[in-house]
Design a protein around this motif. Structure first.
Motif, PDB file in Angstrom:
ATOM      1  N   GLY A 184       0.802  -1.226   0.000  1.00 19.44           N
ATOM      2  CA  GLY A 184       0.000   0.000   0.000  1.00 19.44           C
ATOM      3  C   GLY A 184       0.830   1.269   0.000  1.00 19.44           C
ATOM      4  O   GLY A 184       0.672   2.129  -0.881  1.00 19.44           O
ATOM      5  N   TYR A 219      -4.617   4.160  -7.278  1.00 16.56           N
ATOM      6  CA  TYR A 219      -3.457   4.163  -6.395  1.00 16.56           C
ATOM      7  C   TYR A 219      -3.469   5.334  -5.417  1.00 16.56           C
ATOM      8  O   TYR A 219      -3.004   5.213  -4.272  1.00 16.56           O
ATOM      9  CB  TYR A 219      -2.157   4.171  -7.222  1.00 16.56           C
ATOM     10  N   ILE A 233      -5.411   4.593  -2.147  1.00 16.92           N
ATOM     11  CA  ILE A 233      -4.989   3.464  -1.305  1.00 16.92           C
ATOM     12  C   ILE A 233      -4.585   3.996   0.074  1.00 16.92           C
ATOM     13  O   ILE A 233      -3.860   4.987   0.176  1.00 16.92           O
ATOM     14  CB  ILE A 233      -3.820   2.702  -1.958  1.00 16.92           C
ATOM     15  N   SER A 262      -3.757  -1.336   4.127  1.00 16.24           N
ATOM     16  CA  SER A 262      -4.161  -1.017   2.750  1.00 16.24           C
ATOM     17  C   SER A 262      -5.187  -1.999   2.204  1.00 16.24           C
ATOM     18  O   SER A 262      -6.191  -1.590   1.600  1.00 16.24           O
ATOM     19  CB  SER A 262      -2.926  -1.003   1.841  1.00 16.24           C
ATOM     20  N   ALA A 310      -9.089  -1.235   1.343  1.00 16.01           N
ATOM     21  CA  ALA A 310      -9.510  -1.401  -0.052  1.00 16.01           C
ATOM     22  C   ALA A 310     -10.779  -2.247  -0.125  1.00 16.01           C
ATOM     23  O   ALA A 310     -11.711  -1.939  -0.882  1.00 16.01           O
ATOM     24  CB  ALA A 310      -8.395  -2.049  -0.870  1.00 16.01           C
TER      25      ALA A 310
END
Length: 575
Positions: free
Chosen positions: A75, A308, A311, A316, A320
């Protein structure tokens, strides 16, 4: 008592007066592989039991590498360094790990003993270099294992829905900040695994295999869910697949590389494998390839799920899954990471004990650490000693403090092993004069440092071009400067690295490049530890090995028995 202490002090001062002579004798002293395999190994008393097969090694290698690194590093690297191209960073890091693993594999096949890098460097460059490498990697093992054990408590807390990572730790107000949260779950985990490793290597391998299978299935499940709920648009928007450019991809590779560390533990099991020459290449190289594929797919799944720049820096994968509406996966990630921690910690503790056992055989540390228990066939004393050290650090020391203490030692050892492979192949095995090989290694390292510093300092592109051309030219010319080893000079039935010297030379370059990504504080910590290692060798190691080795080589057995008794007293009183 006073007379005894005074006599010991006088004897020790007299011993120190002989330090220059003993350093001259011992620093560059080497053993042949046959002596390492037979004469030195017998010092442990009982042999380690040969029960492991190739699939045990693959499982141990995968279990050792497939820890929490991918959850911790992917991440932040995608967010700040590489963008969606973080999977390319994992590919580059995987290639570097594979090249280093090739060097380890040839050594482990040629010298199948439990000492890993310590033994490889000791038979190639001498006693001090081997001790320096072994001590560095031992420090990395103990500190990283303590960090992993502390992180186990964090992930267990998140798994049961507890947001405070210190919920299961005991705060002691009288202790210094950073050492005031006692982590008893981490200590319990370390002690449990230590006892398991003392009992049986084969049973520990079976336990690891069960955990590793579940962990690989968990990774596959995360990958499938990520790909199923992701979108390729997130790979190119915003900013394209590599928004931070080529530099971002390579810098990201330097960071994620540490997710691969752990394959070297497999090489330390060489004395416990039924068919080392065939099983070791499969175990080491196979585990690196499997982990590389899984890491790349994990990185891709994360970047497919969310852009990205969205994130989360921490947790991470959990965040997500929450963003795509799969909140239940957050707790599952915590459970899977906890399982991975246990497997990687088991393999790392397995490897660290064997390093210390073989260093004890060389008499560079107290000899009782080299003992192998006749019933279990495991290095019992070394396992218990390092288990207690790891548990002590994990009990008191905050995770952030432990992580800051881990420096460049592992990369330095990988760098030294690659150098040793080239030197052994082209000087010792091929029986060439050492000057050409040493000059090649010096020029290659110098050009690699020049390229890496130019990259780090953002110099002009032509600087990189010059140093890159120098590296390629040096590697290309070198084979024509030396006579390569013929089939008469080596056992062609044993596995060896193909296309030499390219794999080992590229490994040298990549390890140098990765080392230059560290800050100055890391180099200062490394320098302090290197100074302490050298001081211990001068004050203890060289004298202990001189008594043990030189008298044995001279054949003076009566004097050897007397001095070994004195050496055992010296062990106790010094430590």
């Amino acid at each position: 008592m006073a007379t005894s202490n005074s006599s010991f002090l006088l004897n020790y001062i007299q011993t120190l007066s002989q330090t220059p002579h003993r350093l001259k004798k011992r620093m560059l002293a080497t053993w042949t592989p046959d002596e390492e395999l037979n004469q030195v190994r017998l010092r442990s008393g009982a042999d380690m039991k040969r029960k492991l097969k190739w699939y045990d090694l693959v499982s141990l290698g995968v279990g050792g590498m497939l820890g929490v690194g991918v959850f911790v590093t992917t991440g932040p690297v995608a967010l700040q360094t590489s963008g969606p191209s973080v999977f390319i960073s994992y590919i580059i890091a995987g290639i570097s790990a594979l090249l280093s693993s090739l060097c380890y594999t040839e050594f482990s096949v040629q010298i199948p003993v439990a000492g890993g890098a310590f033994s490889y460097l000791r038979v190639t460059f001498g006693e001090f270099v081997g001790f320096f490498a072994g001590s560095n990697i031992l420090m990395e093992y103990v500190l990283s294992n303590a960090a992993v054990a502390r992180s186990f408590t964090d992930y267990i807390c998140h798994t049961i829905g507890e947001n405070d990572s210190n919920a299961w730790r005991v705060e002691v107000n009288g202790l210094v900040q950073g050492f005031n949260y006692l982590d008893f779950p981490a200590v319990a985990l370390v002690i449990l695994l230590t006892l398991c490793l003392c009992y049986s290597t084969k049973d520990s391998s079976m336990l690891n295999m069960i955990m590793t299978v579940f962990h690989v299935v968990f990774f596959a499940f995360v990958i499938v869910i990520g790909f199923s709920n992701g979108s390729t648009k997130n790979m190119v928007k915003p900013g394209g697949i590599a928004p931070f450019g080529v530099k971002g991809v390579l810098d990201g590779a330097a960071i994620v590389y540490f997710s691969y560390i752990g394959y070297d533990s497999v090489s330390t099991l060489a004395e416990e494998i039924q068919n080392p020459s065939k099983s070791l290449p499969i175990g080491i190289i196979g585990s690196v390839l499997i982990v590389s594929v899984l890491y790349c797919l994990m990185a891709l799944s994360l970047c497919l799920m969310v852009p990205y720049n969205q994130i989360a820096y921490e947790a991470s994968f959990s965040m997500a899954f929450e963003k795509i509406g799969l909140n239940w996966m957050s707790n599952l990630v915590g459970a899977g990471a906890s399982l991975g921690i246990v497997a990687s910690l088991l393999v790392a503790m397995l490897g660290q004990a064997r390093y210390l056992c073989v260093i004890g055989r060389a008499r560079l540390v107290p000899f009782w650490l080299a003992r192998v228990h006749p019933s279990t066939g495991t290095p019992l004393n070394a396992t218990l000693f390092l288990g207690l050290c790891t548990a002590s650090i994990a009990l008191f020391t905050d995770l952030s403090i432990v992580l800051k203490m881990i420096s460049i030692s592992t990369l330095m050892v990988f760098y030294m092993v690659a150098n040793a492979l080239i030197y052994r192949r082209y000087t010792i095995t091929a029986q060439n004069p050492p000057q050409h090989t040493l000059l090649f290694l010096f020029l290659l390292s110098s050009a690699s440092i020049g390229f890496s510093l130019s990259w780090r300092l953002n110099q002009q592109w032509w600087c990189l071009l010059i140093f890159g051309a120098c590296i390629i030219t040096i590697i290309t010319i070198f084979p024509y400067m030396v006579v390569t080893c013929s089939t008469s000079n080596q056992n062609t039935s044993l596995w060896s690295v193909p296309f030499m010297p390219w794999p080992a030379a590229i490994s040298i370059f990549l390890n140098v490049f990765l080392m230059t990504t560290f800050n100055m504080l890391s180099f200062k910590r490394f320098a302090i530890w290197a100074g302490l290692i050298s001081l211990f060798y001068v004050l203890y190691g060289v004298h202990s090995t001189y008594v043990a080795e030189e008298m044995e080589m001279a054949g003076d057995y009566e004097l050897q028995n007397t001095t070994l008794q004195h050496s055992n007293k010296f062990d106790v009183q010094v430590l």
